[in-house]
Every structure is written in C-alpha cells, then in structure tokens.
Design a protein around this motif. Structure first.
Motif, PDB file in Angstrom:
ATOM      1  N   SER A   1       0.801  -1.227   0.000  1.00  0.00           N
ATOM      2  CA  SER A   1       0.000   0.000   0.000  1.00  0.00           C
ATOM      3  C   SER A   1       0.831   1.273   0.000  1.00  0.00           C
ATOM      4  O   SER A   1       0.520   2.208  -0.723  1.00  0.00           O
ATOM      5  CB  SER A   1      -0.947   0.010   1.199  1.00  0.00           C
ATOM      6  OG  SER A   1      -0.237  -0.103   2.413  1.00  0.00           O
TER       7      SER A   1
ATOM      8  N   TRP B   1       8.014   1.711   9.321  1.00  0.00           N
ATOM      9  CA  TRP B   1       6.909   0.995   8.720  1.00  0.00           C
ATOM     10  C   TRP B   1       6.802  -0.391   9.371  1.00  0.00           C
ATOM     11  O   TRP B   1       6.914  -0.498  10.584  1.00  0.00           O
ATOM     12  CB  TRP B   1       7.017   0.996   7.188  1.00  0.00           C
ATOM     13  CG  TRP B   1       6.736   2.389   6.664  1.00  0.00           C
ATOM     14  CD1 TRP B   1       7.629   3.433   6.550  1.00  0.00           C
ATOM     15  CD2 TRP B   1       5.459   2.918   6.270  1.00  0.00           C
ATOM     16  NE1 TRP B   1       6.984   4.564   6.096  1.00  0.00           N
ATOM     17  CE2 TRP B   1       5.667   4.287   5.911  1.00  0.00           C
ATOM     18  CE3 TRP B   1       4.174   2.382   6.162  1.00  0.00           C
ATOM     19  CZ2 TRP B   1       4.616   5.110   5.466  1.00  0.00           C
ATOM     20  CZ3 TRP B   1       3.139   3.189   5.713  1.00  0.00           C
ATOM     21  CH2 TRP B   1       3.365   4.542   5.384  1.00  0.00           C
ATOM     22  N   ASN B   2       6.622  -1.465   8.635  1.00  0.00           N
ATOM     23  CA  ASN B   2       6.395  -2.732   9.340  1.00  0.00           C
ATOM     24  C   ASN B   2       7.672  -3.429   9.775  1.00  0.00           C
ATOM     25  O   ASN B   2       7.610  -4.477  10.426  1.00  0.00           O
ATOM     26  CB  ASN B   2       5.511  -3.673   8.515  1.00  0.00           C
ATOM     27  CG  ASN B   2       4.368  -4.215   9.348  1.00  0.00           C
ATOM     28  OD1 ASN B   2       4.348  -4.061  10.564  1.00  0.00           O
ATOM     29  ND2 ASN B   2       3.414  -4.856   8.709  1.00  0.00           N
TER      30      ASN B   2
ATOM     31  N   TYR C   1       0.654  -6.151  15.883  1.00  0.00           N
ATOM     32  CA  TYR C   1       0.462  -4.779  15.417  1.00  0.00           C
ATOM     33  C   TYR C   1      -0.935  -4.574  14.856  1.00  0.00           C
ATOM     34  O   TYR C   1      -1.685  -5.518  14.624  1.00  0.00           O
ATOM     35  CB  TYR C   1       1.496  -4.445  14.335  1.00  0.00           C
ATOM     36  CG  TYR C   1       1.251  -5.127  12.998  1.00  0.00           C
ATOM     37  CD1 TYR C   1       0.912  -4.394  11.868  1.00  0.00           C
ATOM     38  CD2 TYR C   1       1.357  -6.519  12.858  1.00  0.00           C
ATOM     39  CE1 TYR C   1       0.690  -5.017  10.645  1.00  0.00           C
ATOM     40  CE2 TYR C   1       1.144  -7.141  11.648  1.00  0.00           C
ATOM     41  CZ  TYR C   1       0.802  -6.387  10.541  1.00  0.00           C
ATOM     42  OH  TYR C   1       0.577  -7.001   9.330  1.00  0.00           O
TER      43      TYR C   1
ATOM     44  N   GLN D   1      -2.887  -1.644  11.891  1.00  0.00           N
ATOM     45  CA  GLN D   1      -2.637  -0.615  10.873  1.00  0.00           C
ATOM     46  C   GLN D   1      -3.785   0.386  10.962  1.00  0.00           C
ATOM     47  O   GLN D   1      -4.934   0.031  10.673  1.00  0.00           O
ATOM     48  CB  GLN D   1      -2.551  -1.240   9.478  1.00  0.00           C
ATOM     49  CG  GLN D   1      -1.365  -2.179   9.359  1.00  0.00           C
ATOM     50  CD  GLN D   1      -1.119  -2.680   7.947  1.00  0.00           C
ATOM     51  OE1 GLN D   1       0.017  -2.932   7.561  1.00  0.00           O
ATOM     52  NE2 GLN D   1      -2.178  -2.833   7.169  1.00  0.00           N
ATOM     53  N   CYS D   2      -3.451   1.598  11.381  1.00  0.00           N
ATOM     54  CA  CYS D   2      -4.474   2.581  11.735  1.00  0.00           C
ATOM     55  C   CYS D   2      -4.281   3.903  11.004  1.00  0.00           C
ATOM     56  O   CYS D   2      -3.177   4.226  10.546  1.00  0.00           O
ATOM     57  CB  CYS D   2      -4.444   2.857  13.242  1.00  0.00           C
ATOM     58  SG  CYS D   2      -4.748   1.416  14.282  1.00  0.00           S
TER      59      CYS D   2
ATOM     60  N   THR E   1       7.643  -3.516  13.573  1.00  0.00           N
ATOM     61  CA  THR E   1       6.998  -4.684  14.166  1.00  0.00           C
ATOM     62  C   THR E   1       7.973  -5.855  14.245  1.00  0.00           C
ATOM     63  O   THR E   1       8.012  -6.588  15.250  1.00  0.00           O
ATOM     64  CB  THR E   1       5.759  -5.082  13.346  1.00  0.00           C
ATOM     65  OG1 THR E   1       4.947  -3.931  13.116  1.00  0.00           O
ATOM     66  CG2 THR E   1       4.951  -6.143  14.063  1.00  0.00           C
TER      67      THR E   1
ATOM     68  N   PRO F   1      -4.824  -6.415  10.025  1.00  0.00           N
ATOM     69  CA  PRO F   1      -3.799  -7.327   9.490  1.00  0.00           C
ATOM     70  C   PRO F   1      -3.890  -8.731  10.056  1.00  0.00           C
ATOM     71  O   PRO F   1      -2.955  -9.516   9.899  1.00  0.00           O
ATOM     72  CB  PRO F   1      -2.496  -6.646   9.928  1.00  0.00           C
ATOM     73  CG  PRO F   1      -2.843  -6.023  11.239  1.00  0.00           C
ATOM     74  CD  PRO F   1      -4.289  -5.592  11.132  1.00  0.00           C
TER      75      PRO F   1
ATOM     76  N   GLY G   1      -0.722   8.478   9.844  1.00  0.00           N
ATOM     77  CA  GLY G   1      -0.933   7.039   9.722  1.00  0.00           C
ATOM     78  C   GLY G   1      -0.190   6.352  10.844  1.00  0.00           C
ATOM     79  O   GLY G   1       0.719   6.925  11.448  1.00  0.00           O
ATOM     80  N   SER G   2      -0.566   5.122  11.139  1.00  0.00           N
ATOM     81  CA  SER G   2       0.039   4.504  12.310  1.00  0.00           C
ATOM     82  C   SER G   2       0.090   2.992  12.177  1.00  0.00           C
ATOM     83  O   SER G   2      -0.825   2.376  11.630  1.00  0.00           O
ATOM     84  CB  SER G   2      -0.770   4.866  13.560  1.00  0.00           C
ATOM     85  OG  SER G   2      -0.184   4.332  14.726  1.00  0.00           O
ATOM     86  N   ILE G   3       1.182   2.426  12.673  1.00  0.00           N
ATOM     87  CA  ILE G   3       1.301   0.969  12.790  1.00  0.00           C
ATOM     88  C   ILE G   3       1.643   0.684  14.255  1.00  0.00           C
ATOM     89  O   ILE G   3       2.777   0.307  14.580  1.00  0.00           O
ATOM     90  CB  ILE G   3       2.367   0.405  11.829  1.00  0.00           C
ATOM     91  CG1 ILE G   3       2.185   0.964  10.415  1.00  0.00           C
ATOM     92  CG2 ILE G   3       2.304  -1.122  11.799  1.00  0.00           C
ATOM     93  CD1 ILE G   3       3.206   0.469   9.417  1.00  0.00           C
TER      94      ILE G   3
ATOM     95  N   GLU H   1       3.477   6.936  11.230  1.00  0.00           N
ATOM     96  CA  GLU H   1       4.081   7.146   9.918  1.00  0.00           C
ATOM     97  C   GLU H   1       3.282   8.247   9.206  1.00  0.00           C
ATOM     98  O   GLU H   1       2.154   8.029   8.775  1.00  0.00           O
ATOM     99  CB  GLU H   1       4.050   5.857   9.086  1.00  0.00           C
ATOM    100  CG  GLU H   1       4.811   4.694   9.674  1.00  0.00           C
ATOM    101  CD  GLU H   1       6.316   4.841   9.594  1.00  0.00           C
ATOM    102  OE1 GLU H   1       6.787   5.818   8.957  1.00  0.00           O
ATOM    103  OE2 GLU H   1       7.024   3.984  10.154  1.00  0.00           O
TER     104      GLU H   1
END
Length: 462
Positions: free
Chosen positions: A161, A325-326, A341, A343-344, A329, A413, A383-385, A371
């Motif tokens: 994404s 980013w990921n 985690y 994804q928000c 995590t 996720p 944005g947030s993880i 993020e």
C-alpha cells in the motif's frame, strides 16, 4: 504436511509448459518455503495458516509460460496462487487449497525507464534494484516498503500500500503512481489484458485473486539528495508535535517521518547508539539542503539530535528505514514474541484526543508508532502501525472495535482476505474483475470472500 494432490500426469503436463523442467519444483521443503510469507506477524494468522502449502511451485520466465500453465490448471481445476517475494504480512501468498504456487521472481526485467520518468518492468523486479536503476537516470521510487531490498514490484502492487516516500507522494494507489498493469486471465483460453489509468484499480491490491500481473508501468519522481536525522524528545507528545510541524508544511522536502513512543526504540538493538533511554524518537529522511534547518528547529523545540548524516542509498549505515513501517513490528517481535500490530489512520484534527482515549482504555497494551503520509486528496495524516501486546483474539478485537468507535480507521492485518484487509474497493471493481477473469475461482481461492462461484465456464462477453 498433506500428501501431494497433483497426479504424476498433472506434474508432467505442467513441466511441459516450461522451457526448463527444473523450474517446476516438487521438493517439499522448497515448496513449503515458497508457500510462505510474513503471516506470522499475526498470532491469529500464524495459527490459521501454518499448515497450508502448495503441491508444487512453478517459476515461469515468460507470459507464454504463464498462459500455458493457466490453460492446463483451468482445464483441470487446479488452484494457482501468485507469489512475489513473500514479504507480505496477511498471508496473501499462502495457498489455502494446495495446487500451484506461481513464483514470478524470475520475471525480473527492467525493460525501459522513459525520459519522463516511467519505468516499464516485469513483476519480479526487486524494488531495491529498481531504486538503484532509477537513480542512475535521475529518478527514484515515489514510495516503497521497508522491505525494499527483497520486495518485488508485482508483489507490492498486488498486496502492498505505501511506505517510505508516502509523505510526499501518497500511497501506491494515489496520484497515478501506477500508470498501467498487464495481467493474464484464468480462463479456458487465457487473455493478456492491459489496464490503464483508473482501470489499474481493477487488479491492484487483489492478492492475485483476479489476474496474474505480468507487466507494470510505474511512475517515478526526480531524485533528491537526502540526509538522515534522528531526534529524541522526553515525551511522546513533544515528539509527535515536532514531527507534525515538519510533516505538514510543504516547505520541507521529506521522504520519511516516523515517530516512536518509548519503549519501542529499545527494540532497535543494532542502532542503540541513536536511541536515548526513556525518550521518544523521530526518524527523518529529509532533503540534505534542509538538514541544518531541521536540526536547528529540533533543538529549539527541546529535542536532542542523536544522528545527522548523509543518505547514500540503500547501503547507508545505519539505514533508518530498516526500523520504520512494518520493520518496526519485526524488531519488536524479535525482542518479545508477544508483540503484534495494527494498521491505523488517525484524524489529524482529533488525534491527540484519540491517543488519550486509547491510553486510558489500553495503557501500554498499545504503543504508538506514527508514519506521516499524504492521502489521495493531498492531506497529511498521522498514519500509524501501533504495536500491540497480544493476549487473546477477543482482546485484540476489542481494541479494533474501540479504535473504530472513536474514528480511528483500522486495516485489520489479522484476517486472510482482501475485503477485511482494508484496501478493498467500495465500488467492488476487484470482485467484478474476478468474475470476468477467473469465473471458476481458481486464482488464490478463499482470499476474496465475496466471490461466489456460480458457473463452471466463462461468460460469453468480456
């Protein structure tokens, strides 16, 4: 592991589709490896998917080979699951019903980078290779995941994404970053169909459920000389506020702004020298021309500069994007396997109240990892993880429901279908395309749950 469900005659026929027999793989360990991705980021998916595997893996090198494989699989009703580099986190590339894993990593040609900055390439091109090739011609990727070195372009289109660069250029589906996609259909006589303009959304982020991506036209952006910077603040609120003052104004040229609540930085053991015990951190990739001004602004805001250095490409040490980013995590799971985690997306107008409500209800069960990114309308959002300390599926779902109740969007996720993962099109174009291109439901079956097979043969019209 289950016994292979393909007969010897199936394997012989599929091998005959390839110019080199060794590109049909039956070795159980290799097939299992190629049937996996990073699904284990989710404790729910780990339990759900750990026993799933294909019967064989096939590594085509041409559209003609793909057409031959799909023709036979359609005739025999053998499931086919497309695979990029296996860096996804939703179990996108894990076959639920055996069959064939179609590993596209050998289709890795960069055909052209046009003078106006559009790359034409095959799906197996590694994003890191493409970034290097683009910079040689004065361009760079608009956005890329933290797995850039391993991830493939086709896999990114099929299941990704956004990422590094999204603060300037939005996500992969924004601002016409993807100009065109060519796919092969799963029909009695497979077709090669070109999707241009808005039609690319028919197949993007569909997990290979409605066509096999074979060619991509991807817009680049002029290259920038970048620098890296890390700033530590005593509190998350101070760090978030300063990151916002850099993220929102267009005057700052940036590629990455990531804000971490403590103790997330304690997970980054290889770069412990840039962390500060008990403090929240911000990682920046900023235009080199703006680095000095950024440092001045950070110090004036009460921050401590713990790193300020040139960025010289993906071999830069330390490479800050490896912790964003990921990948954040991943580092957390390495420290404590109880982490997972979400994804928000937070509302920039009410984000501080949303933070406060989440902390009041869940405390340190949720740790903020922001993020900053640009939406398709041009708005900069947090944005947030966030990291989540997993206890039970019920507690995780309670957290997801609460987020949504206070206006925090969640792309879940922990589900293994396109619809639940947060990038499903409300206009159902992905589903409509599956009915046209895969009426038997043989492409990655089970991953588009709104699809219901109603016929055994294709419709008479495209």
């Amino acid at each position: 592991m289950t016994e292979p469900r393909l007969s010897e005659s199936d394997i012989a026929a599929l091998t005959a589709c390839l110019s080199e027999p060794s590109r049909l793989i039956t070795n159980a360990q290799t097939v299992q490896r190629l049937s996996r991705d990073f699904y284990w980021y989710s404790p729910i998916l780990k339990k759900q998917l750990e026993d799933k595997t294909a019967d064989v893996a096939i590594q085509p090198i041409s559209v003609e080979e793909i057409i031959a494989v799909l023709t036979y699989c359609h005739q025999q009703e053998i499931p086919v699951t497309a695979r990029g580099a296996g860096t996804g986190n939703y179990g996108q590339a894990i076959p639920l019903n055996g069959g064939v894993v179609l590993d596209l990593i050998k289709m890795d040609a960069i055909e052209e980078i046009t003078p106006d900055g559009v790359v034409i390439c095959q799906p197996g091109v590694r994003l890191g290779v493409l970034e290097a090739a683009a910079r040689e011609q004065g361009f760079e990727l608009r956005c890329y995941p933290s797995t850039v070195v391993k991830a493939s372009v086709g896999g990114f289109l099929g299941g990704g994404s956004g990422g590094i660069g999204s603060i300037a250029h939005g996500g992969l589906r924004d601002f016409q970053t993807v100009r065109a996609i060519e796919v092969v259909t799963m029909e009695a006589t497979p077709r090669v169909v070109l999707h241009e303009g808005t039609a690319v959304h028919d197949v993007m982020h569909s997990w290979g459920t409605n066509g096999i991506i074979t060619r991509i036209w991807l817009a680049l952006t002029p290259a920038v000389e970048w620098a890296q910077c890390v700033v530590a603040f005593p509190t998350f609120d101070e760090a978030f506020t300063f990151s916002e003052t850099i993220a929102v104004p267009e005057a700052w040229t940036k590629r990455l702004i990531t804000t971490f609540e403590w103790p997330i930085p304690s997970c980054f053991s290889p770069i412990a020298q840039v962390t500060r015990d008990g403090k929240s951190l911000i990682f920046f990739m900023i235009a080199a021309a703006h680095l000095e001004a950024l440092q001045t602004a950070a110090v004036e805001a009460g921050g401590e500069i713990t790193l300020a250095a040139p960025y010289t490409g993906l071999r830069t040490l330390p490479l800050l994007s490896d912790y964003t980013w990921n990948h954040t995590t991943l580092w957390a799971i390495k420290q404590d396997s109880a982490f997972t985690y979400l994804q928000c997306g937070f509302n920039p107008a009410t984000v501080r109240d949303q933070f406060a409500q989440l902390k009041a209800n869940f405390g340190d069960e949720i740790l903020f990892h922001i993020e900053w990114m640009k939406t398709g309308t041009g708005t900069i959002i947090p944005g947030s993880i966030p990291l989540v300390r997993y206890t039970t599926e019920e507690r995780l779902n309670e957290m997801i429901d609460f987020c949504r109740s206070i206006g925090v969007s969640v792309a879940n996720p922990h589900v293994n279908n396109v619809e639940g993962g947060g990038r499903y099109r409300e206009d159902n174009v992905q589903l409509q395309t599956k009915y046209k291109y895969d009426p038997k439901g043989l492409l990655n079956p089970g991953k588009m749950t709104t699809f219901q097979r109603t016929q055994s043969e294709e419709p008479t019209t495209a």
